[in-house]
Scaffold this active site. Structure first.
Site, short mmCIF file in Angstrom:
data_model
loop_
_atom_site.label_atom_id
_atom_site.label_comp_id
_atom_site.label_asym_id
_atom_site.label_seq_id
_atom_site.Cartn_x
_atom_site.Cartn_y
_atom_site.Cartn_z
CG HIS A 175 2.19 0.22 4.70
ND1 HIS A 175 1.53 -0.75 5.66
CD2 HIS A 175 0.67 0.68 4.41
CE1 HIS A 175 0.45 -0.65 5.87
NE2 HIS A 175 0.04 0.28 5.19
CG ASP A 220 -2.09 -0.77 1.33
OD1 ASP A 220 -2.13 -1.71 0.44
OD2 ASP A 220 -3.01 -0.75 2.02
ZN LIG Z 1 -2.82 3.34 3.22
#
Ligand SMILES: [Zn+2]
Length: 252
Positions: A214, A68
């Site tokens: 992430h 992400d």
């Molecule tokens: Zn996010």
């Protein structure tokens, strides 16, 4: 969603009716539905407002690696190299604003055989839960427009930190987007070192898991990319393949 709203309004009405005779009951009737609604808004895996897919069906040792918050000029190219070196496929849930600045990176993700998916346009972490229907629509449409301009056609959506909104289900359905959560995540921002994030992301691993990691500046410098490398190495040790599942494989 309608059920939760009706229960909430009914609770408020009942609280008003009994507040003089039974104040304690009135307080419970007033606030309990709010707590239930808050749970379904803020708990990433709650299913009351939006159907969130948390796993996929597979009989093989396969997991879905999702990354992400990109694309990021420092991290994305390095992650693409790592994925190629490990023969892994992944889905990048990218932020529209980042994609607008780095369209070449979005194309590089797709050209390498990975999926480009939707993670809102501005990543409104603090305000997404209370955004108006119009704003939710703008978050979805602005990012989709940017991604389509790169040639990508996002079909899956992940809410910022899994936080939902009363209008989200309808907005996603109108745009043909499927909401994807995760079964395990690295929580890199709260980790002291990459091994901690990697071990959290691979804890209790089983076929069909959806792993969330992430990229970008929100991740501590010592953990950026390094945690993803450790996850890929751990998956290899355990004999897992990283795949991107078909829509019909997803389960809540
Ligand atoms: Zn996010």
């Amino acid at each position: 969603m309608r059920f939760l709203i009706i229960v909430n309004l009914a609770g408020k009405l009942a609280a008003i009716l009994v507040c003089r005779t039974a104040p304690a009951t009135a307080l419970a009737l007033w606030f309990t539905p709010d707590a239930v609604l808050a749970y379904h808004l803020f708990a990433p895996h709650a299913q009351g407002l939006v159907r969130v897919h948390r796993r996929f069906k597979t009989l093989r040792r396969e997991v879905w690696l999702t990354i992400d918050d990109g694309p990021d000029p420092e991290d994305t190219p390095r992650i693409l190299e790592l994925l190629a070196a490990h023969g892994a496929h992944a889905t990048f849930f990218v932020i529209g604003e980042n994609a607008a600045i780095h369209p070449g990176l979005v194309r590089a993700i797709a050209d390498a055989g990975h999926e480009v998916a939707h993670h809102t346009h501005t990543h409104p972490l603090g305000t997404f839960w209370c955004a108006s229907p119009a704003r939710v629509g703008r978050e979805l449409d602005a990012a989709t427009e940017v991604l389509r301009s790169t040639g990508a056609n996002p079909m899956r959506f992940r809410a910022p930190a899994g936080i939902k909104n009363l209008w989200l289900a309808q907005a996603l359905a109108a745009r043909g987007l499927t909401c994807v959560g995760w079964s395990a995540r690295g929580l890199e921002r709260w980790c002291a070192e990459p091994r901690e994030a990697a071990s959290r992301a691979t804890r209790g691993l089983s076929p069909g898991a959806i792993l969330l990691l992430h990229e970008g500046p929100r991740v501590p410098a010592n953990i950026r990319v390094a945690a993803i490398l450790l996850v890929l190495e751990r998956l290899k040790e355990l004999g897992y393949q990283c795949v991107v599942p078909r829509p019909d494989q997803l389960v809540a």
